[in-house]
Write a protein that holds these residues in place. Structure first.
Motif, PDB file in Angstrom:
ATOM      1  N   ALA A  24       0.833  -1.200   0.000  1.00 13.06           N
ATOM      2  CA  ALA A  24       0.000   0.000   0.000  1.00 13.06           C
ATOM      3  C   ALA A  24       0.868   1.251   0.000  1.00 13.06           C
ATOM      4  CB  ALA A  24      -0.929   0.009   1.209  1.00 13.06           C
ATOM      5  N   ARG A  25       0.360   2.285  -0.643  1.00 15.88           N
ATOM      6  CA  ARG A  25       1.038   3.574  -0.717  1.00 15.88           C
ATOM      7  C   ARG A  25       0.494   4.490   0.376  1.00 15.88           C
ATOM      8  NH1 ARG A  25       0.484   7.398  -6.054  1.00 15.88           N
ATOM      9  NH2 ARG A  25       1.869   9.106  -5.441  1.00 15.88           N
ATOM     10  N   PHE A  26       1.384   5.201   1.052  1.00 18.63           N
ATOM     11  CA  PHE A  26       0.956   6.162   2.062  1.00 18.63           C
ATOM     12  C   PHE A  26       0.367   7.396   1.368  1.00 18.63           C
ATOM     13  CE2 PHE A  26       3.837   3.694   4.748  1.00 18.63           C
ATOM     14  CZ  PHE A  26       3.110   3.620   5.940  1.00 18.63           C
ATOM     15  N   ALA A  27      -0.947   7.355   1.173  1.00 23.22           N
ATOM     16  CA  ALA A  27      -1.708   8.451   0.564  1.00 23.22           C
ATOM     17  C   ALA A  27      -1.041   8.944  -0.712  1.00 23.22           C
ATOM     18  CB  ALA A  27      -1.919   9.563   1.590  1.00 23.22           C
ATOM     19  N   LYS A  28      -0.716  10.224  -0.785  1.00 20.77           N
ATOM     20  CA  LYS A  28      -0.157  10.793  -2.009  1.00 20.77           C
ATOM     21  C   LYS A  28       1.361  10.944  -1.941  1.00 20.77           C
ATOM     22  CE  LYS A  28      -4.010  11.151  -4.153  1.00 20.77           C
ATOM     23  NZ  LYS A  28      -4.290  10.288  -5.314  1.00 20.77           N
ATOM     24  N   THR A  29       1.997  10.309  -0.986  1.00 20.75           N
ATOM     25  CA  THR A  29       3.451  10.362  -0.894  1.00 20.75           C
ATOM     26  C   THR A  29       4.063   9.342  -1.852  1.00 20.75           C
ATOM     27  OG1 THR A  29       3.760   8.644   0.801  1.00 20.75           O
ATOM     28  CG2 THR A  29       3.119  10.846   1.572  1.00 20.75           C
ATOM     29  N   SER A  30       5.394   9.243  -1.843  1.00 18.61           N
ATOM     30  CA  SER A  30       6.097   8.229  -2.630  1.00 18.61           C
ATOM     31  C   SER A  30       6.421   7.004  -1.793  1.00 18.61           C
ATOM     32  CB  SER A  30       7.400   8.815  -3.191  1.00 18.61           C
ATOM     33  OG  SER A  30       8.286   9.169  -2.129  1.00 18.61           O
ATOM     34  N   TYR A  74       5.792   3.525   0.650  1.00 22.21           N
ATOM     35  CA  TYR A  74       4.953   2.332   0.611  1.00 22.21           C
ATOM     36  C   TYR A  74       5.223   1.447   1.821  1.00 22.21           C
ATOM     37  CZ  TYR A  74       4.448   3.460  -4.402  1.00 22.21           C
ATOM     38  OH  TYR A  74       4.203   4.080  -5.599  1.00 22.21           O
ATOM     39  N   ILE A  75       4.241   0.573   2.126  1.00 26.32           N
ATOM     40  CA  ILE A  75       4.397  -0.456   3.150  1.00 26.32           C
ATOM     41  C   ILE A  75       3.986  -1.794   2.551  1.00 26.32           C
ATOM     42  CG2 ILE A  75       2.076   0.039   4.084  1.00 26.32           C
ATOM     43  CD1 ILE A  75       3.140  -0.862   6.831  1.00 26.32           C
ATOM     44  N   PHE A  76       4.720  -2.836   2.911  1.00 27.00           N
ATOM     45  CA  PHE A  76       4.474  -4.191   2.413  1.00 27.00           C
ATOM     46  C   PHE A  76       4.381  -5.132   3.600  1.00 27.00           C
ATOM     47  CE2 PHE A  76       6.864  -8.167   1.047  1.00 27.00           C
ATOM     48  CZ  PHE A  76       5.776  -8.764   0.424  1.00 27.00           C
ATOM     49  N   ALA A  77       3.400  -6.046   3.586  1.00 31.85           N
ATOM     50  CA  ALA A  77       3.222  -7.027   4.654  1.00 31.85           C
ATOM     51  C   ALA A  77       3.213  -8.432   4.070  1.00 31.85           C
ATOM     52  CB  ALA A  77       1.913  -6.771   5.411  1.00 31.85           C
ATOM     53  N   TRP A  78       3.831  -9.374   4.779  1.00 28.12           N
ATOM     54  CA  TRP A  78       3.837 -10.767   4.344  1.00 28.12           C
ATOM     55  C   TRP A  78       4.039 -11.661   5.555  1.00 28.12           C
ATOM     56  CZ3 TRP A  78       8.198  -7.877   4.595  1.00 28.12           C
ATOM     57  CH2 TRP A  78       9.412  -8.474   4.939  1.00 28.12           C
ATOM     58  N   SER A 106       7.808  -4.360   5.610  1.00 30.33           N
ATOM     59  CA  SER A 106       8.943  -3.633   5.077  1.00 30.33           C
ATOM     60  C   SER A 106       8.440  -2.296   4.563  1.00 30.33           C
ATOM     61  CB  SER A 106       9.612  -4.420   3.951  1.00 30.33           C
ATOM     62  OG  SER A 106      10.820  -3.823   3.556  1.00 30.33           O
ATOM     63  N   LEU A 107       9.261  -1.253   4.728  1.00 33.19           N
ATOM     64  CA  LEU A 107       8.904   0.090   4.288  1.00 33.19           C
ATOM     65  C   LEU A 107       9.795   0.520   3.131  1.00 33.19           C
ATOM     66  CD1 LEU A 107       8.552   1.782   7.783  1.00 33.19           C
ATOM     67  CD2 LEU A 107       6.696   0.936   6.335  1.00 33.19           C
ATOM     68  N   PHE A 108       9.290   1.418   2.293  1.00 34.66           N
ATOM     69  CA  PHE A 108      10.007   1.871   1.106  1.00 34.66           C
ATOM     70  C   PHE A 108       9.863   3.381   0.983  1.00 34.66           C
ATOM     71  CE2 PHE A 108       8.392  -2.363   0.675  1.00 34.66           C
ATOM     72  CZ  PHE A 108       9.496  -3.090   0.247  1.00 34.66           C
ATOM     73  N   THR A 109      10.964   4.054   0.654  1.00 37.09           N
ATOM     74  CA  THR A 109      10.911   5.499   0.461  1.00 37.09           C
ATOM     75  C   THR A 109      10.291   5.856  -0.879  1.00 37.09           C
ATOM     76  OG1 THR A 109      13.179   5.449  -0.387  1.00 37.09           O
ATOM     77  CG2 THR A 109      12.885   5.963   1.954  1.00 37.09           C
ATOM     78  N   ASN A 110      10.383   4.949  -1.830  1.00 37.94           N
ATOM     79  CA  ASN A 110       9.784   5.130  -3.147  1.00 37.94           C
ATOM     80  C   ASN A 110       9.687   3.752  -3.796  1.00 37.94           C
ATOM     81  OD1 ASN A 110      12.369   4.623  -4.656  1.00 37.94           O
ATOM     82  ND2 ASN A 110      12.956   6.513  -3.604  1.00 37.94           N
ATOM     83  N   THR A 135      -3.326   1.717   4.060  1.00 41.86           N
ATOM     84  CA  THR A 135      -2.932   2.953   4.724  1.00 41.86           C
ATOM     85  C   THR A 135      -4.133   3.847   5.010  1.00 41.86           C
ATOM     86  OG1 THR A 135      -2.460   4.008   2.592  1.00 41.86           O
ATOM     87  CG2 THR A 135      -0.622   2.931   3.722  1.00 41.86           C
ATOM     88  N   PHE A 136      -4.116   4.455   6.197  1.00 39.90           N
ATOM     89  CA  PHE A 136      -5.124   5.448   6.541  1.00 39.90           C
ATOM     90  C   PHE A 136      -4.815   6.800   5.902  1.00 39.90           C
ATOM     91  CE2 PHE A 136      -5.494   2.645  10.336  1.00 39.90           C
ATOM     92  CZ  PHE A 136      -6.851   2.381  10.278  1.00 39.90           C
ATOM     93  N   SER A 137      -3.528   7.129   5.839  1.00 38.53           N
ATOM     94  CA  SER A 137      -3.115   8.478   5.480  1.00 38.53           C
ATOM     95  C   SER A 137      -1.622   8.469   5.206  1.00 38.53           C
ATOM     96  CB  SER A 137      -3.419   9.425   6.646  1.00 38.53           C
ATOM     97  OG  SER A 137      -2.630   9.051   7.783  1.00 38.53           O
ATOM     98  N   ASN A 138      -1.001   9.647   5.258  1.00 37.85           N
ATOM     99  CA  ASN A 138       0.454   9.740   5.157  1.00 37.85           C
ATOM    100  C   ASN A 138       1.156   9.150   6.360  1.00 37.85           C
ATOM    101  OD1 ASN A 138      -0.065  11.214   2.862  1.00 37.85           O
ATOM    102  ND2 ASN A 138       0.696  13.148   3.655  1.00 37.85           N
ATOM    103  N   GLU A 139       0.454   9.047   7.488  1.00 37.73           N
ATOM    104  CA  GLU A 139       1.116   8.819   8.764  1.00 37.73           C
ATOM    105  C   GLU A 139       0.997   7.414   9.326  1.00 37.73           C
ATOM    106  OE1 GLU A 139       3.079  11.073  10.128  1.00 37.73           O
ATOM    107  OE2 GLU A 139       2.661  12.333   8.389  1.00 37.73           O
TER     108      GLU A 139
END
Length: 482
Positions: A291-297, A299-303, A336-340, A379-383
């Motif tokens: 999932a992408r954090f709202a309109k940011t670049s 992302y979060i991944f779950a497995w 895992s988190l991703f900056t882009n 994601t709920f939002s950017n945060e």
């Protein structure tokens, strides 16, 4: 689409308090289906029960939602318009005759697009043998078919080998910036060097239905015997993608569209008999794991993973590829988190042969003796985001790289911050499951479809376990402003 004020407001809420039981609301049997639906699909190899995916999507203006489901006959996909506030049916159900699975859904203000698989018309030259289904994308506008585009079969990446999709494990997204659909799905080739083998394909289609080959984004064959797909939209191709393959790793492959070791290795996984522990859900999985954090670049991944120890060289693949041994018999939830779409936060998974620890880079959401499965993230939002999964107590894990069976111990919902830290404790429910896409509604709720039923994970489908068809769909929502 959510406005700036709403995003700011939700961000403040996310930062101030974690969700509790009162934030989780269910709407049981609220949607009457026009056709029967069987909510269970047997897993690859084990036959253990999985939720049969029901794709769910909401239009950009927030006024219309759609849910797709496979007819209980296992032929024909139905798409029902739904009120995103009440989840009751509106409009008329559209039936895609011949569809074999509901593989991905995009809602537009004037209709929807559906990824499915179906046999090609009789007599089609160079079509797959035995009426094996092929991936296909449909666009409907105001209830009428606008176009239909084949994503495999004759004429599609011909020089690389023709492909079919007997199992529609995959997903579909749409970028309004690029005005393109991106579809990522499992394939098996029936011509060329990979004939008879399984892999995956990334295909892009314009808003008018034209299949486009985009250098550095499209792919005819990527991850071998793909055991999990994650796809999320980006402003422009290539879209964000992740795959789990049968050689020992989960890869961020937005840049490579494959499993080459110049990609980003997210996780080391034990792979046996073409499987890696169903990290992204296995059969009928591959949705709402990324999932992408709202309109940011970001992302979060779950497995789900058994962890990794004792790294050895994968001599068949060569330098940079590894094998590992499971750390635990049961699976736990990781993120895992991703900056882009190209870069992971923190270190990659280790490829150092001889190292004992192959999972030091993992952020674990769970630990313990219960087996976890059916992990998702939204994601709920950017945060902040919501990570969900199911647990089995006293699990029996007969297969080293497959699923497990045991007593269902509940579904869990854990809010996490944008930095990956857990916010409060996980919420448990024994009545609510995640069986369809988790969608952020315009009012800030995260909502998803499921079938209200007794969820039995103790045995394989057909070995004493039978599941009745249903004509009702339930929805659940997590609301930060409960």
């Amino acid at each position: 689409m959510r406005g700036t004020f709403i995003l700011f407001f939700l961000s403040v809420l996310c930062a101030s308090a974690a969700v509790t039981e009162s934030n989780l609301k269910s709407h049981v049997d609220v949607l009457a289906l026009d056709h029967s639906f069987n909510p269970v699909k047997a897993a690859y190899w084990t036959g253990y029960p999985h939720h049969r995916r029901t794709p769910f999507a909401v239009s950009p203006n927030g006024k219309t939602a759609y849910i797709a489901y496979l007819d209980a006959s296992e032929t024909d996909v139905h798409v029902q318009e739904v009120n995103p506030t009440t989840f009751k049916a509106t409009g008329t159900t559209v039936t895609i005759s011949g569809g074999k699975e509901a593989g991905g859904l995009v809602a537009h203000d004037d209709g929807f697009a559906l990824l499915t698989n179906e046999a090609m018309p009789s007599g089609t030259a160079n079509s797959p043998p035995s009426d094996t289904p092929v991936a296909v994308l449909y666009r409907y506008t105001n209830g009428k078919k606008t176009w239909k585009t084949w994503l495999g079969g004759p004429g599609v990446h011909t020089s690389d080998g023709l492909s079919a999709s007997p199992d529609m494990n995959g997903d579909l997204v749409y970028s309004y910036t690029a005005e393109k659909y991106g579809a990522y799905f499992v394939v098996t080739d029936y011509s060329g060097d990979a004939s008879g083998h399984y892999g995956d394909s990334v295909q892009y289609v314009s808003k008018t239905g034209t299949l486009e080959t985009i250098s550095g984004a499209s792919s005819s064959w990527g991850c071998s015997h793909n055991t999990g797909i994650a796809l999320e939209v980006a402003p422009n191709p290539p879209f964000m993608s992740i795959c789990a393959e049968d050689q020992g790793a989960i890869w961020l492959n937005s840049k490579t569209q494959g499993m080459t070791n110049d990609g980003v290795k997210i996780s080391n996984e034990n792979t046996t008999n073409g499987a890696s522990g169903e990290p992204m859900g296995g059969m009928s999985g591959s949705y709402s794991a990324l999932a992408r954090f709202a309109k940011t670049s970001r992302y979060i991944f779950a497995w789900v993973s058994r962890g990794a120890v004792d790294i050895t060289e994968n001599t068949w693949m060569g330098d940079g590829y590894t094998h590992v041994t499971n750390r635990t018999n049961e699976r736990n939830v990781a993120i895992s988190l991703f900056t882009n779409k190209y870069d992971k936060v923190g270190a990659q998974a280790s490829s150092v042969v001889g190292a004992e620890d192959g999972d030091a880079q993992v952020t674990w959401i769970t630990s313990g003796s219960n087996d976890c499965s059916n992990a998702h993230a939204a994601t709920f939002s950017n945060e902040s985001a919501l990570v969900t999964w199911e647990e089995i107590s006293n699990p029996t894990c007969d297969y080293i790289a497959m699923g497990c069976r045991g007593t269902f111990a509940g579904s869990y919902f854990q809010q996490v911050s944008h930095d990956g830290s857990k916010m409060g404790s996980a919420i448990k429910s024994e009545e609510i499951y995640v069986a369809g896409d988790m969608v952020t509604i315009s009012d800030g709720r995260l909502c998803w479809p499921y079938v209200s039923m007794t969820w039995d994970l103790s045995q394989a489908v057909g070995w004493g376990l039978t599941v009745a068809n249903t004509t009702s769909m339930s929805f659940a929502c997590m609301n930060l402003n409960a």
